[in-house]
Write an enzyme that holds these catalytic residues in place. Structure first.
Site, short mmCIF file in Angstrom:
data_model
loop_
_atom_site.label_atom_id
_atom_site.label_comp_id
_atom_site.label_asym_id
_atom_site.label_seq_id
_atom_site.Cartn_x
_atom_site.Cartn_y
_atom_site.Cartn_z
N ASP A 137 -39.04 -53.08 -59.84
CA ASP A 137 -38.06 -53.58 -60.94
C ASP A 137 -38.22 -55.24 -60.76
OD1 ASP A 137 -37.00 -51.57 -62.79
OD2 ASP A 137 -35.40 -51.20 -60.90
N CYS A 191 -39.69 -31.18 -71.84
CA CYS A 191 -37.88 -30.74 -72.99
C CYS A 191 -37.64 -29.27 -73.87
CB CYS A 191 -37.46 -32.36 -73.32
SG CYS A 191 -37.73 -33.36 -72.19
N CYS A 194 -34.03 -28.70 -75.73
CA CYS A 194 -33.03 -28.93 -75.18
C CYS A 194 -32.89 -30.56 -75.36
CB CYS A 194 -33.53 -29.40 -73.54
SG CYS A 194 -31.48 -29.41 -73.02
N CYS A 197 -28.81 -34.03 -73.06
CA CYS A 197 -28.67 -35.33 -72.34
C CYS A 197 -28.04 -36.28 -73.97
CB CYS A 197 -29.41 -35.54 -71.88
SG CYS A 197 -30.79 -35.62 -73.21
N CYS A 201 -23.59 -37.66 -73.51
CA CYS A 201 -24.02 -38.97 -74.22
C CYS A 201 -22.66 -39.12 -74.09
CB CYS A 201 -24.42 -39.45 -74.33
SG CYS A 201 -24.84 -41.79 -74.05
N CYS A 217 -24.82 -47.89 -74.38
CA CYS A 217 -25.13 -46.96 -73.36
C CYS A 217 -24.29 -47.40 -72.44
CB CYS A 217 -26.63 -47.59 -73.01
SG CYS A 217 -27.04 -46.70 -71.56
N CYS A 244 -24.26 -44.41 -65.39
CA CYS A 244 -23.32 -43.80 -65.77
C CYS A 244 -24.89 -42.73 -65.34
CB CYS A 244 -22.96 -43.90 -67.39
SG CYS A 244 -22.58 -41.78 -68.00
N CYS A 247 -26.10 -38.00 -68.71
CA CYS A 247 -27.76 -37.41 -69.29
C CYS A 247 -28.16 -36.84 -67.53
CB CYS A 247 -28.12 -38.76 -69.69
SG CYS A 247 -29.08 -39.79 -68.88
N CYS A 251 -29.45 -32.02 -67.11
CA CYS A 251 -30.26 -31.85 -67.27
C CYS A 251 -31.00 -31.27 -66.14
CB CYS A 251 -31.26 -33.27 -67.21
SG CYS A 251 -33.26 -32.50 -66.99
#
Length: 352
Positions: A137, A191, A194, A197, A201, A217, A244, A247, A251
């Site tokens: 990062d 996924c 589905c 998520c 939110c 977000c 947060c 999501c 899952c």
């Protein structure tokens, strides 16, 4: 002179010995990802994260970031400090303060960067000097796209990376290198139909499958945004004061999530069960002391109070809550005063 490259199996073994749960090798072809990034930026979904646009060209060109780069060694490290049901329960506890689980312990950047450097040292000890740079990062690197190419998982509809065996509660890191290592193959996306998520939110930030509008977000609003949080989103923030996890919590693949083995990622200062009123009582000195070495420190004290004011505005309007908000409404910091005043109006409206 040709040199004997380490095998991918050796690299995986070394990575696991250093605490990484998985490692894979990717090439640096990000052409398709570059197109998606351009569209995302053109839509303005990055909000005030101007560095995303300023360094977009570098982000999709690892060989410009590290001259001679042709491969990426991508790794992941699990960070889940407690069972997901514990964090879900705390999110709905009256008076609770919710901190994203990745931020409960020490900041992961230094730990992972040190381990990646050790991995590079092990490679160098076998083959001699080689070209590389370590990233966690810390530069414009498309870590999720590269990790997906390296077979570490697929990018889910919430835009996080998912591993079918362990879910998504993990950090990513990379070594960009000039070693022409054999490539791993990406895994198939799982996924399916589905949309859990997207549905969960609180601010409808996942505007389409695999597309996140960061401006909506809660992680962006409570961490990246420097100024005032738009009023339209404040009620939906609830008691989330830093990030947060909704999501990820819903899952289905995270039923396979594993608890972290890293002591540094375990909660400190009782943050996993901290109460809003207790945190609101921290002085600036206490905040600086208790967030030393933590991702929370990047907020600074003023934005810390901003976030707490929103959460207190969403909490029950007890005399103690109202008293703190009254104090903050007269703060010398306009950002704190504005959010505290909003919170007081919210309680006044609820009580009328």
């Amino acid at each position: 002179m040709n040199r004997q490259l380490p095998t991918v199996a050796q690299i995986r073994e070394w990575a696991q010995s250093l605490g990484f749960q998985k490692a894979g090798i990717a090439d640096i072809d990000l052409e398709a990802d570059a197109i998606r990034l351009t569209r995302w930026l053109e839509a303005g979904y990055h909000g005030e994260m101007h560095w995303m646009a300023d360094r977009a060209a570098l982000r999709v060109s690892p060989d410009e970031l590290v001259p001679g780069c042709c491969r990426v060694i991508s790794v992941r490290m699990d960070y889940l400090p407690e069972a997901p049901e514990c964090s879900q329960a705390w999110l709905h506890e009256p008076g609770a303060a919710f901190v994203a689980r990745y931020a409960l312990g020490r900041d992961y950047h230094k730990l992972m960067r040190r381990r990646l450097q050790q991995l590079a040292d092990l490679i160098q000890a076998q083959i001699g000097p080689f070209g590389y740079r370590v990233f966690v990062d810390s530069a414009p690197v498309m870590e999720k796209a590269l990790a997906a190419k390296a077979g570490l998982g697929w990018i889910g509809k919430h835009t996080n990376l998912i591993d079918s065996r362990t879910g998504s509660w993990f950090f990513l890191g990379e070594i960009l290198t000039d070693l022409p290592l054999p490539l791993d193959q990406p895994v198939r996306e799982h996924c399916g139909q589905c949309t859990a998520c997207m549905t969960v939110c609180p601010t409808a930030a996942i505007v389409a499958p695999y597309v996140l509008d960061a401006r909506r977000c809660i992680a962006y609003l409570t961490i990246e945004l420097q100024g005032s949080i738009p009023e339209v989103f404040r009620p939906a923030i609830g008691n989330r004061i830093f990030g947060c996890d909704d999501c990820q919590q819903v899952c289905p693949w995270n039923r396979f999530a594993r608890m972290t083995a890293e002591v540094d990622f375990l909660p400190r200062h009782g943050l996993e069960t901290a109460e809003l009123l207790v945190l609101a009582g921290w002085s600036e000195d206490e905040f600086l002391k208790k967030t030393e070495g933590s991702a929370l420190r990047r907020l600074g004290y003023v934005r810390w109070l901003r976030n707490l004011a929103v959460a207190l505005g969403n909490a029950s309007g007890s005399p103690d809550v109202v008293d703190i908000l009254l104090q903050w409404s007269g703060s010398e910091h306009a950002l704190v005063a504005e959010h505290a005043t909003w919170a007081l109006r919210r309680h006044a409206t609820a009580g009328s």
